[in-house]
Scaffold this active site. Sequence first.
Site, PDB file in Angstrom:
ATOM      1  N   CYS A  21      -6.725  -3.021   2.674  1.00 42.14           N
ATOM      2  CA  CYS A  21      -7.860  -3.619   3.264  1.00 42.14           C
ATOM      3  C   CYS A  21      -8.547  -2.797   4.155  1.00 42.14           C
ATOM      4  O   CYS A  21      -7.857  -2.277   5.354  1.00 42.14           O
ATOM      5  CB  CYS A  21      -7.699  -4.921   3.665  1.00 42.14           C
ATOM      6  SG  CYS A  21      -7.044  -6.158   2.295  1.00 42.14           S
ATOM      7  N   CYS A  40      -3.368 -14.141   6.399  1.00 43.22           N
ATOM      8  CA  CYS A  40      -4.436 -13.416   5.649  1.00 43.22           C
ATOM      9  C   CYS A  40      -4.024 -12.954   4.563  1.00 43.22           C
ATOM     10  O   CYS A  40      -4.586 -13.032   3.302  1.00 43.22           O
ATOM     11  CB  CYS A  40      -5.220 -12.296   6.659  1.00 43.22           C
ATOM     12  SG  CYS A  40      -6.740 -11.837   6.065  1.00 43.22           S
ATOM     13  N   CYS A  41      -2.786 -12.142   4.687  1.00 45.86           N
ATOM     14  CA  CYS A  41      -2.275 -11.307   3.484  1.00 45.86           C
ATOM     15  C   CYS A  41      -1.849 -12.630   2.464  1.00 45.86           C
ATOM     16  O   CYS A  41      -1.844 -12.368   1.197  1.00 45.86           O
ATOM     17  CB  CYS A  41      -1.268 -10.437   3.782  1.00 45.86           C
ATOM     18  SG  CYS A  41      -1.605  -8.809   4.631  1.00 45.86           S
ATOM     19  N   CYS A  84      -7.658  -3.384   8.065  1.00 45.53           N
ATOM     20  CA  CYS A  84      -6.315  -3.169   8.471  1.00 45.53           C
ATOM     21  C   CYS A  84      -5.636  -1.933   8.182  1.00 45.53           C
ATOM     22  O   CYS A  84      -4.687  -1.467   7.987  1.00 45.53           O
ATOM     23  CB  CYS A  84      -5.389  -4.358   7.757  1.00 45.53           C
ATOM     24  SG  CYS A  84      -5.901  -5.934   8.375  1.00 45.53           S
ATOM     25  N   CYS A 126       2.549  -6.192   3.032  1.00 43.66           N
ATOM     26  CA  CYS A 126       1.215  -7.266   2.916  1.00 43.66           C
ATOM     27  C   CYS A 126       2.073  -8.475   2.533  1.00 43.66           C
ATOM     28  O   CYS A 126       1.380  -9.363   2.902  1.00 43.66           O
ATOM     29  CB  CYS A 126       0.463  -6.836   1.869  1.00 43.66           C
ATOM     30  SG  CYS A 126       1.183  -6.675   0.252  1.00 43.66           S
TER      31      CYS A 126
END
Length: 246
Positions: free
Chosen positions: A204, A122-123, A207, A230
Site C-alpha cells: 500500500c 488496517c491490514c 506503508c 500484512c
Amino acid sequence: MRREAIFDPAEARVAALNATLSGAVPETVLAHVLADFAGRIALVSSFGAESVVLLHMVSRIDRALPVLFLDTELLFPETLDYQRGLAQLLGLTGVRMVRPDAQAPVAADPAGKLHRHDPDACCAMRKTRPLEATLGGFGSWITGRKQHQTGARSGLSLFELDAGGRVKVNPLVHWSGQEVRDYIDAHALPRHSLVGCDYPSIGCAPCTSPVATGESLRAGRWRGQDKEECGIHFSGGRAVRRAGAA
C-alpha cells in the site's frame, strides 16, 4: 496412558506433495496443482514487483484460473495500472478484485489514517478479512513467497496448510532474486514501474517507501514499525514481526 496420534489427512496430503514435488521446477508444480485441485484453486497476486513471474507461468497453463487481486483502496496508482495492463497482456480472464466491505473503512477508518497508529488493524480490515472471505470457496491457493525475502520466510516449504486448513502452494519458494530477474528478462516481461524507482517490494502507498542500497528488499514495508507481514500469511495465528521485535 499413551495418547494416540491423530491422523490428519490434510497434513498427510501436504507431506506427500512436498515429498513428490520438492525438486520440481515451478512450472511443473503449477501444472500438477492446477490439475489436482481443478476448480478449487486460486492464485493470490499483489501485481507487485515480482508478481509477473507466476502470472506469466499461469497464463501458459490456464488463463482462466482465478487470480485474486487485493485492492485495499490504498494502493499506488501505478499498481492499479500495472494490474490492468498485465492482465490484458497475458490474457488472464479470471482476475477477481477483492476489496474490503464497503462499510468497513467508513466505520473503522473514516479519515484513512488507521495505518498510522494501528497497521495490523488496517491490514486486517483491508486485506486479511476480505481475502479470507473470498478463499472460503477454494481448497488451495498459490502465493509468490520465497525463502530469501525475510527471516520469517526462510523456513517456508513448497506446500503448507493455512489456518483454514487449505493447501497453500509456494512454487517459487527456493528461487533467488536473481532467478526472478533472469526469468523476467528471458521472457521480456514488463516490470512494475516503481521497481525502477527503488521499490523492490510494493504494498500500500502509505506503508511503502523506497529502499536504499544495502537494505533488505522489504525494508521499505512498514518502515520504522515492528511489522514484517500484512497478515494474510500468519505464523501460528499471529502476525509476523521483524526480527528482534517484542
